[in-house]
Design an enzyme around this catalytic site. Structure first.
Site, PDB file in Angstrom:
ATOM      1  N   LYS A  21      -8.499   7.666 -19.277  1.00 33.90           N
ATOM      2  CA  LYS A  21      -8.788   8.253 -20.578  1.00 33.90           C
ATOM      3  C   LYS A  21      -7.547   8.154 -21.501  1.00 33.90           C
ATOM      4  CE  LYS A  21     -12.501   9.045 -18.250  1.00 33.90           C
ATOM      5  NZ  LYS A  21     -12.768  10.296 -17.559  1.00 33.90           N
ATOM      6  N   ARG A  40       0.854  -1.197   0.000  1.00 31.40           N
ATOM      7  CA  ARG A  40       0.000   0.000   0.000  1.00 31.40           C
ATOM      8  C   ARG A  40       0.890   1.246   0.000  1.00 31.40           C
ATOM      9  NH1 ARG A  40      -1.335   1.655   4.595  1.00 31.40           N
ATOM     10  NH2 ARG A  40      -2.252  -0.261   5.362  1.00 31.40           N
ATOM     11  N   ASP A  48      -7.003  19.756 -13.677  1.00 31.39           N
ATOM     12  CA  ASP A  48      -7.367  18.430 -14.169  1.00 31.39           C
ATOM     13  C   ASP A  48      -6.985  18.416 -15.651  1.00 31.39           C
ATOM     14  OD1 ASP A  48      -8.681  16.250 -15.307  1.00 31.39           O
ATOM     15  OD2 ASP A  48     -10.379  16.370 -13.947  1.00 31.39           O
ATOM     16  N   TYR A  67     -16.257  18.400 -14.282  1.00 28.89           N
ATOM     17  CA  TYR A  67     -16.588  16.977 -14.443  1.00 28.89           C
ATOM     18  C   TYR A  67     -17.654  16.590 -13.397  1.00 28.89           C
ATOM     19  CZ  TYR A  67     -16.080  11.932 -14.326  1.00 28.89           C
ATOM     20  OH  TYR A  67     -16.331  10.590 -14.340  1.00 28.89           O
TER      21      TYR A  67
HETATM   22  C1  LIG Z   1     -13.258  10.672 -16.216  1.00 26.96           C
HETATM   23  C2  LIG Z   1     -12.826  11.936 -15.624  1.00 26.96           C
HETATM   24  C3  LIG Z   1     -12.545  12.041 -14.249  1.00 26.96           C
HETATM   25  C4  LIG Z   1     -12.754  10.882 -13.279  1.00 26.96           C
HETATM   26  O1  LIG Z   1     -11.893   9.836 -13.514  1.00 26.96           O
HETATM   27  P1  LIG Z   1     -12.216   8.290 -13.185  1.00 26.96           P
HETATM   28  O2  LIG Z   1     -10.975   7.611 -13.626  1.00 26.96           O
HETATM   29  O3  LIG Z   1     -13.426   7.916 -13.943  1.00 26.96           O
HETATM   30  O4  LIG Z   1     -12.446   8.210 -11.703  1.00 26.96           O
HETATM   31  C5  LIG Z   1     -12.093  13.259 -13.777  1.00 26.96           C
HETATM   32  N1  LIG Z   1     -11.932  14.325 -14.592  1.00 26.96           N
HETATM   33  C6  LIG Z   1     -12.221  14.259 -15.901  1.00 26.96           C
HETATM   34  C7  LIG Z   1     -12.031  15.466 -16.742  1.00 26.96           C
HETATM   35  C8  LIG Z   1     -12.673  13.076 -16.464  1.00 26.96           C
HETATM   36  O5  LIG Z   1     -12.975  13.024 -17.768  1.00 26.96           O
END
Ligand SMILES: *Cc1c(COP(=O)(O)O)cnc(C)c1O
Length: 392
Positions: free
Chosen positions: A194, A45, A169, A97
Protein backbone atom coordinates in the site's frame (compact mmCIF):
# COMPACT_ATOMS: atom_id res chain seq x y z
CA UNK A 1 16.41 16.61 11.85
CA UNK A 2 12.93 16.43 10.36
CA UNK A 3 11.29 13.08 9.69
CA UNK A 4 11.53 13.52 5.93
CA UNK A 5 15.26 14.32 6.08
CA UNK A 6 15.86 11.42 8.41
CA UNK A 7 13.92 9.15 6.09
CA UNK A 8 15.79 10.15 2.95
CA UNK A 9 19.15 9.78 4.65
CA UNK A 10 18.32 6.48 6.31
CA UNK A 11 18.70 5.00 2.83
CA UNK A 12 22.43 4.25 2.69
CA UNK A 13 24.88 4.95 -0.11
CA UNK A 14 26.54 1.68 -1.20
CA UNK A 15 29.81 1.56 0.77
CA UNK A 16 31.57 -0.47 -1.92
CA UNK A 17 30.91 1.58 -5.03
CA UNK A 18 29.29 4.82 -3.86
CA UNK A 19 26.11 3.96 -5.82
CA UNK A 20 23.42 6.30 -4.54
CA UNK A 21 20.71 3.73 -5.28
CA UNK A 22 20.75 0.54 -3.21
CA UNK A 23 22.20 -2.35 -5.30
CA UNK A 24 19.94 -5.30 -6.10
CA UNK A 25 21.75 -8.47 -5.03
CA UNK A 26 20.04 -10.98 -7.29
CA UNK A 27 21.75 -14.08 -5.90
CA UNK A 28 20.71 -17.25 -4.11
CA UNK A 29 23.95 -18.00 -2.29
CA UNK A 30 27.21 -16.42 -1.12
CA UNK A 31 30.70 -17.89 -1.51
CA UNK A 32 32.39 -18.77 1.78
CA UNK A 33 36.12 -18.64 2.56
CA UNK A 34 35.87 -21.68 4.81
CA UNK A 35 32.83 -23.55 6.18
CA UNK A 36 30.85 -21.00 8.19
CA UNK A 37 33.27 -18.16 7.41
CA UNK A 38 31.46 -15.56 5.28
CA UNK A 39 30.81 -11.85 4.90
CA UNK A 40 27.59 -11.92 6.92
CA UNK A 41 25.53 -13.70 4.27
CA UNK A 42 25.32 -17.41 3.50
CA UNK A 43 22.03 -18.22 1.77
CA UNK A 44 19.47 -15.73 0.44
CA UNK A 45 16.42 -17.15 2.25
CA UNK A 46 18.22 -16.40 5.52
CA UNK A 47 19.43 -12.98 4.44
CA UNK A 48 20.07 -10.83 1.41
CA UNK A 49 21.80 -7.42 1.40
CA UNK A 50 19.02 -5.63 -0.55
CA UNK A 51 16.34 -7.02 1.75
CA UNK A 52 18.52 -6.28 4.78
CA UNK A 53 18.75 -2.62 3.73
CA UNK A 54 14.96 -2.37 3.49
CA UNK A 55 14.70 -4.05 6.90
CA UNK A 56 17.05 -1.48 8.46
CA UNK A 57 15.15 1.40 6.86
CA UNK A 58 11.73 0.26 8.09
CA UNK A 59 13.10 -0.41 11.58
CA UNK A 60 14.40 3.18 11.68
CA UNK A 61 11.18 4.61 10.27
CA UNK A 62 9.06 2.83 12.86
CA UNK A 63 11.61 3.57 15.62
CA UNK A 64 11.98 -0.13 16.36
CA UNK A 65 14.92 -2.50 16.73
CA UNK A 66 14.39 -5.14 14.03
CA UNK A 67 12.67 -5.05 10.64
CA UNK A 68 11.84 -8.19 8.65
CA UNK A 69 10.58 -8.13 5.04
CA UNK A 70 8.06 -10.67 3.74
CA UNK A 71 6.53 -11.65 0.41
CA UNK A 72 3.17 -10.06 1.36
CA UNK A 73 1.37 -8.29 4.19
CA UNK A 74 -0.39 -11.54 5.00
CA UNK A 75 2.92 -13.41 5.19
CA UNK A 76 4.03 -10.77 7.73
CA UNK A 77 0.84 -11.31 9.77
CA UNK A 78 1.32 -15.08 9.49
CA UNK A 79 4.83 -14.81 10.95
CA UNK A 80 3.55 -12.86 13.97
CA UNK A 81 0.87 -15.50 14.61
CA UNK A 82 3.55 -18.20 14.59
CA UNK A 83 4.85 -16.68 17.84
CA UNK A 84 1.78 -18.31 19.46
CA UNK A 85 0.94 -21.88 20.31
CA UNK A 86 -2.18 -24.04 20.74
CA UNK A 87 -4.35 -22.78 23.60
CA UNK A 88 -3.30 -19.16 23.20
CA UNK A 89 -5.91 -16.47 22.59
CA UNK A 90 -5.93 -13.31 20.49
CA UNK A 91 -8.10 -10.24 21.01
CA UNK A 92 -8.58 -8.58 17.62
CA UNK A 93 -10.22 -5.41 16.34
CA UNK A 94 -13.69 -6.31 15.01
CA UNK A 95 -13.37 -4.28 11.80
CA UNK A 96 -10.31 -6.30 10.80
CA UNK A 97 -8.79 -6.63 7.31
CA UNK A 98 -10.67 -9.44 5.53
CA UNK A 99 -7.53 -11.43 4.72
CA UNK A 100 -6.39 -11.33 8.33
CA UNK A 101 -9.83 -12.59 9.41
CA UNK A 102 -9.58 -15.46 6.90
CA UNK A 103 -6.09 -16.40 8.14
CA UNK A 104 -7.11 -16.29 11.81
CA UNK A 105 -10.36 -18.22 11.28
CA UNK A 106 -9.58 -20.77 8.60
CA UNK A 107 -5.93 -21.51 9.36
CA UNK A 108 -5.09 -20.69 12.98
CA UNK A 109 -8.32 -21.72 14.71
CA UNK A 110 -7.76 -25.28 13.54
CA UNK A 111 -4.38 -25.22 15.30
CA UNK A 112 -6.10 -24.35 18.58
CA UNK A 113 -5.72 -20.56 18.62
CA UNK A 114 -8.86 -18.71 19.65
CA UNK A 115 -9.68 -15.21 18.43
CA UNK A 116 -12.12 -12.85 20.14
CA UNK A 117 -13.22 -9.82 18.11
CA UNK A 118 -14.04 -6.67 20.04
CA UNK A 119 -14.81 -3.05 19.31
CA UNK A 120 -11.38 -1.70 20.24
CA UNK A 121 -12.42 1.94 19.80
CA UNK A 122 -13.15 1.81 23.52
CA UNK A 123 -10.04 0.57 25.34
CA UNK A 124 -12.15 -0.82 28.20
CA UNK A 125 -13.66 -3.40 25.80
CA UNK A 126 -10.15 -4.79 25.31
CA UNK A 127 -9.56 -4.84 29.06
CA UNK A 128 -12.83 -6.74 29.60
CA UNK A 129 -11.98 -9.34 26.96
CA UNK A 130 -8.56 -10.30 28.41
CA UNK A 131 -8.38 -13.86 29.79
CA UNK A 132 -5.45 -15.72 31.40
CA UNK A 133 -4.77 -17.22 27.93
CA UNK A 134 -4.62 -13.93 26.02
CA UNK A 135 -1.18 -13.65 24.39
CA UNK A 136 -1.72 -11.13 21.63
CA UNK A 137 -3.83 -8.03 21.02
CA UNK A 138 -4.29 -7.21 17.34
CA UNK A 139 -5.14 -3.65 16.31
CA UNK A 140 -5.64 -1.81 13.09
CA UNK A 141 -6.05 1.93 13.44
CA UNK A 142 -7.46 3.43 11.28
CA UNK A 143 -9.40 0.29 10.36
CA UNK A 144 -10.32 -0.91 6.93
CA UNK A 145 -12.82 0.17 5.62
CA UNK A 146 -14.71 2.12 8.31
CA UNK A 147 -11.70 4.11 9.54
CA UNK A 148 -12.30 3.40 13.23
CA UNK A 149 -9.63 4.76 15.55
CA UNK A 150 -8.33 2.97 18.63
CA UNK A 151 -6.15 4.48 21.34
CA UNK A 152 -2.80 2.72 20.89
CA UNK A 153 -1.20 4.07 24.09
CA UNK A 154 -4.18 3.09 26.28
CA UNK A 155 -4.35 -0.42 24.80
CA UNK A 156 -0.56 -0.80 25.09
CA UNK A 157 -0.94 -0.26 28.84
CA UNK A 158 -3.59 -3.00 29.00
CA UNK A 159 -1.33 -5.33 27.01
CA UNK A 160 1.57 -4.66 29.34
CA UNK A 161 -0.49 -5.19 32.49
CA UNK A 162 -1.88 -8.44 31.04
CA UNK A 163 1.58 -9.59 29.90
CA UNK A 164 0.56 -10.02 26.31
CA UNK A 165 1.92 -8.56 23.09
CA UNK A 166 0.35 -5.67 21.22
CA UNK A 167 0.67 -5.78 17.44
CA UNK A 168 -0.55 -2.86 15.34
CA UNK A 169 -1.24 -3.19 11.62
CA UNK A 170 0.00 0.27 10.61
CA UNK A 171 -0.77 -0.09 6.91
CA UNK A 172 -3.35 2.70 6.71
CA UNK A 173 -1.44 5.40 8.58
CA UNK A 174 2.11 4.44 7.52
CA UNK A 175 5.09 5.49 9.67
CA UNK A 176 4.96 8.92 8.02
CA UNK A 177 1.95 9.68 10.24
CA UNK A 178 1.94 7.22 13.11
CA UNK A 179 4.60 5.19 14.93
CA UNK A 180 2.86 2.66 17.20
CA UNK A 181 6.10 1.39 18.80
CA UNK A 182 6.67 4.84 20.31
CA UNK A 183 3.18 4.57 21.85
CA UNK A 184 3.97 1.25 23.56
CA UNK A 185 3.15 -1.39 20.92
CA UNK A 186 5.53 -4.37 20.71
CA UNK A 187 5.14 -5.16 17.01
CA UNK A 188 4.10 -3.25 13.91
CA UNK A 189 3.15 -4.93 10.66
CA UNK A 190 2.63 -3.43 7.22
CA UNK A 191 1.20 -4.39 3.94
CA UNK A 192 4.00 -2.55 2.08
CA UNK A 193 1.85 -3.19 -0.99
CA UNK A 194 0.00 0.00 0.00
CA UNK A 195 1.59 3.34 1.04
CA UNK A 196 5.17 2.16 1.56
CA UNK A 197 5.46 0.76 -1.96
CA UNK A 198 3.10 3.51 -3.01
CA UNK A 199 2.84 2.82 -6.74
CA UNK A 200 0.51 -0.21 -7.01
CA UNK A 201 3.32 -2.26 -8.51
CA UNK A 202 4.29 -4.85 -5.89
CA UNK A 203 3.12 -7.09 -3.05
CA UNK A 204 5.18 -6.96 0.14
CA UNK A 205 4.89 -7.14 3.92
CA UNK A 206 6.98 -5.92 6.84
CA UNK A 207 7.26 -6.69 10.54
CA UNK A 208 9.04 -4.36 12.95
CA UNK A 209 9.65 -5.21 16.61
CA UNK A 210 10.54 -2.82 19.39
CA UNK A 211 12.92 -5.29 21.07
CA UNK A 212 15.77 -7.35 19.67
CA UNK A 213 14.59 -10.57 21.31
CA UNK A 214 11.22 -10.53 19.58
CA UNK A 215 12.89 -9.52 16.31
CA UNK A 216 15.19 -12.56 16.53
CA UNK A 217 12.13 -14.79 16.96
CA UNK A 218 10.46 -13.30 13.86
CA UNK A 219 13.68 -13.72 11.86
CA UNK A 220 13.86 -17.36 13.01
CA UNK A 221 10.23 -17.90 11.94
CA UNK A 222 10.92 -16.28 8.57
CA UNK A 223 13.95 -18.44 7.90
CA UNK A 224 12.10 -21.57 9.06
CA UNK A 225 8.94 -20.84 7.03
CA UNK A 226 10.49 -19.09 4.03
CA UNK A 227 8.09 -16.25 3.09
CA UNK A 228 10.84 -13.79 2.17
CA UNK A 229 10.65 -10.69 -0.02
CA UNK A 230 12.64 -10.95 -3.27
CA UNK A 231 15.60 -8.58 -3.86
CA UNK A 232 13.95 -6.65 -6.69
CA UNK A 233 10.74 -6.14 -4.73
CA UNK A 234 12.80 -5.07 -1.70
CA UNK A 235 14.42 -2.46 -3.92
CA UNK A 236 11.02 -1.28 -5.19
CA UNK A 237 9.78 -0.80 -1.62
CA UNK A 238 12.95 1.18 -0.77
CA UNK A 239 12.32 3.35 -3.82
CA UNK A 240 8.73 3.88 -2.73
CA UNK A 241 9.80 4.82 0.78
CA UNK A 242 12.03 7.62 -0.57
CA UNK A 243 8.92 9.68 -1.32
CA UNK A 244 6.69 8.35 1.47
CA UNK A 245 6.42 11.57 3.46
CA UNK A 246 5.68 13.69 0.43
CA UNK A 247 3.07 11.28 -0.92
CA UNK A 248 1.30 10.69 2.40
CA UNK A 249 1.07 14.44 3.00
CA UNK A 250 -0.66 14.90 -0.36
CA UNK A 251 -2.84 11.79 0.00
CA UNK A 252 -4.00 13.17 3.36
CA UNK A 253 -4.70 16.67 2.02
CA UNK A 254 -6.66 15.28 -0.95
CA UNK A 255 -8.58 12.84 1.26
CA UNK A 256 -9.58 15.61 3.66
CA UNK A 257 -10.89 17.66 0.72
CA UNK A 258 -12.85 14.63 -0.55
CA UNK A 259 -14.25 13.85 2.93
CA UNK A 260 -15.43 17.46 3.38
CA UNK A 261 -17.02 17.47 -0.08
CA UNK A 262 -18.84 14.17 0.66
CA UNK A 263 -19.98 15.39 4.05
CA UNK A 264 -21.99 18.23 2.53
CA UNK A 265 -23.31 16.20 -0.43
CA UNK A 266 -27.12 15.69 -0.44
CA UNK A 267 -26.84 12.10 -1.73
CA UNK A 268 -24.39 11.01 0.98
CA UNK A 269 -25.48 9.59 4.31
CA UNK A 270 -22.38 9.02 6.46
CA UNK A 271 -18.72 9.76 5.79
CA UNK A 272 -15.95 7.89 7.58
CA UNK A 273 -12.69 9.81 7.89
CA UNK A 274 -10.64 10.38 11.08
CA UNK A 275 -9.78 13.92 9.95
CA UNK A 276 -13.39 15.08 10.24
CA UNK A 277 -14.31 16.70 13.54
CA UNK A 278 -17.48 14.58 13.56
CA UNK A 279 -15.41 11.35 13.64
CA UNK A 280 -16.04 9.40 16.88
CA UNK A 281 -12.36 9.38 17.91
CA UNK A 282 -11.08 12.48 16.09
CA UNK A 283 -9.22 13.72 19.19
CA UNK A 284 -7.30 10.45 19.59
CA UNK A 285 -6.55 10.38 15.86
CA UNK A 286 -5.12 13.90 16.15
CA UNK A 287 -2.87 12.88 19.04
CA UNK A 288 -1.46 9.68 17.59
CA UNK A 289 -1.38 10.55 13.89
CA UNK A 290 0.90 13.51 13.21
CA UNK A 291 0.52 15.67 10.13
CA UNK A 292 -2.54 14.09 8.52
CA UNK A 293 -5.11 11.33 8.62
CA UNK A 294 -4.24 9.20 5.60
CA UNK A 295 -5.72 8.73 2.15
CA UNK A 296 -8.69 6.42 2.69
CA UNK A 297 -12.26 7.73 2.95
CA UNK A 298 -15.42 5.61 3.10
CA UNK A 299 -19.06 6.63 2.77
CA UNK A 300 -22.64 5.39 2.44
CA UNK A 301 -25.15 6.65 -0.07
CA UNK A 302 -28.31 8.12 1.38
CA UNK A 303 -30.78 5.56 0.00
CA UNK A 304 -28.39 2.88 1.25
CA UNK A 305 -28.91 0.22 -1.40
CA UNK A 306 -26.33 -2.18 -2.73
CA UNK A 307 -27.45 -1.47 -6.33
CA UNK A 308 -26.87 2.27 -5.96
CA UNK A 309 -23.40 1.63 -4.53
CA UNK A 310 -22.52 -0.77 -7.34
CA UNK A 311 -23.84 1.75 -9.86
CA UNK A 312 -21.72 4.51 -8.28
CA UNK A 313 -18.46 2.54 -8.31
CA UNK A 314 -18.83 1.82 -12.03
CA UNK A 315 -19.42 5.49 -12.99
CA UNK A 316 -16.17 7.16 -11.92
CA UNK A 317 -13.34 7.85 -14.33
CA UNK A 318 -10.29 8.79 -12.27
CA UNK A 319 -11.24 6.56 -9.36
CA UNK A 320 -10.57 3.13 -10.86
CA UNK A 321 -12.58 0.19 -9.57
CA UNK A 322 -9.99 -2.06 -7.93
CA UNK A 323 -9.04 -3.62 -4.63
CA UNK A 324 -6.02 -2.22 -2.79
CA UNK A 325 -5.11 1.31 -1.80
CA UNK A 326 -2.18 3.63 -1.17
CA UNK A 327 -1.06 4.09 -4.78
CA UNK A 328 -0.58 7.19 -6.89
CA UNK A 329 -3.82 6.61 -8.83
CA UNK A 330 -7.15 6.96 -7.03
CA UNK A 331 -9.07 3.72 -6.55
CA UNK A 332 -12.47 2.86 -5.23
CA UNK A 333 -14.13 -0.36 -4.20
CA UNK A 334 -17.28 -1.91 -2.84
CA UNK A 335 -16.00 -3.77 0.27
CA UNK A 336 -19.07 -6.02 0.75
CA UNK A 337 -18.48 -7.57 -2.68
CA UNK A 338 -14.72 -7.17 -2.93
CA UNK A 339 -12.18 -6.77 -0.11
CA UNK A 340 -14.51 -7.95 2.68
CA UNK A 341 -16.33 -10.75 0.88
CA UNK A 342 -14.53 -13.40 2.96
CA UNK A 343 -16.16 -12.08 6.16
CA UNK A 344 -19.63 -13.56 6.85
CA UNK A 345 -22.35 -11.00 5.96
CA UNK A 346 -23.72 -10.76 9.47
CA UNK A 347 -20.35 -10.17 11.09
CA UNK A 348 -19.43 -7.73 8.35
CA UNK A 349 -22.57 -5.65 8.85
CA UNK A 350 -22.27 -5.67 12.63
CA UNK A 351 -18.76 -4.22 12.36
CA UNK A 352 -20.17 -1.33 10.28
CA UNK A 353 -19.48 -2.53 6.73
CA UNK A 354 -22.94 -2.07 5.23
CA UNK A 355 -23.83 -3.46 1.80
CA UNK A 356 -23.81 0.07 0.40
CA UNK A 357 -20.44 1.18 1.81
CA UNK A 358 -17.99 2.60 -0.74
CA UNK A 359 -14.28 2.92 0.01
CA UNK A 360 -12.06 5.45 -1.72
CA UNK A 361 -8.29 5.35 -1.86
CA UNK A 362 -7.63 8.99 -2.66
CA UNK A 363 -4.62 9.30 -4.94
CA UNK A 364 -2.28 12.10 -5.96
CA UNK A 365 -4.33 13.73 -8.73
CA UNK A 366 -5.44 17.37 -8.28
CA UNK A 367 -8.16 17.41 -5.61
CA UNK A 368 -10.53 19.45 -7.79
CA UNK A 369 -10.40 16.86 -10.58
CA UNK A 370 -11.25 14.14 -8.08
CA UNK A 371 -14.21 16.12 -6.72
CA UNK A 372 -15.48 16.69 -10.27
CA UNK A 373 -15.19 12.96 -10.97
CA UNK A 374 -17.24 12.11 -7.87
CA UNK A 375 -19.79 14.79 -8.73
CA UNK A 376 -20.44 13.43 -12.23
CA UNK A 377 -20.84 9.90 -10.76
CA UNK A 378 -23.40 11.22 -8.24
CA UNK A 379 -25.29 12.91 -11.08
CA UNK A 380 -25.40 9.66 -13.10
CA UNK A 381 -26.60 7.63 -10.13
CA UNK A 382 -29.26 10.24 -9.33
CA UNK A 383 -30.59 10.35 -12.91
CA UNK A 384 -30.67 6.53 -13.03
CA UNK A 385 -32.73 6.49 -9.85
CA UNK A 386 -35.04 9.16 -11.20
CA UNK A 387 -35.63 7.08 -14.36
CA UNK A 388 -36.27 3.99 -12.25
CA UNK A 389 -38.92 5.73 -10.15
CA UNK A 390 -40.59 7.15 -13.30
CA UNK A 391 -40.93 3.72 -14.91
CA UNK A 392 -42.45 2.22 -11.74
C1 LIG B 1 -3.76 -5.10 2.18
C2 LIG B 1 -3.75 -5.22 3.63
C3 LIG B 1 -3.18 -6.34 4.27
C4 LIG B 1 -2.64 -7.53 3.49
O1 LIG B 1 -1.52 -7.22 2.76
P1 LIG B 1 -1.09 -7.96 1.39
O2 LIG B 1 0.16 -7.24 1.03
O3 LIG B 1 -2.19 -7.79 0.42
O4 LIG B 1 -0.87 -9.40 1.74
C5 LIG B 1 -3.16 -6.35 5.65
N1 LIG B 1 -3.67 -5.33 6.38
C6 LIG B 1 -4.24 -4.26 5.80
C7 LIG B 1 -4.78 -3.18 6.65
C8 LIG B 1 -4.30 -4.16 4.42
O5 LIG B 1 -4.88 -3.10 3.84
Amino acid sequence: MSNATQLIHSIPVDPQTGAISVPIYQTSTFVQEAPGVNKGYDYARSNNPTRATLEQIIAQLEKGHTGVAFGSGLAAIDAVLKLLQAGDEIIAVDDIYGGAFRLFTHIYEKFGIKVTYVDTTKAENVFDAVTPNTRLIWLETPTNPTLKISDIAAIAKIAKASRCLLCVDNTFASPALQQPLTLGADIVIHSATKYLGGHSDLIAGLVVTREKELGDKIKFIQNASGAILAPFDSWLVIRGIETLHLRVKQHSANALAVAKYLQQHPLVDSVYYPGLETHHNHEIAKQQSKGGFGGVVSFNLKNDTEEAAISFVTQTQYFKLAESLGGVKSLLCHPANMTHKSIPAEKRRSSGVSDSLIRLSVGLEEAEDLLADLEQAFEKVASKQLKATKTV
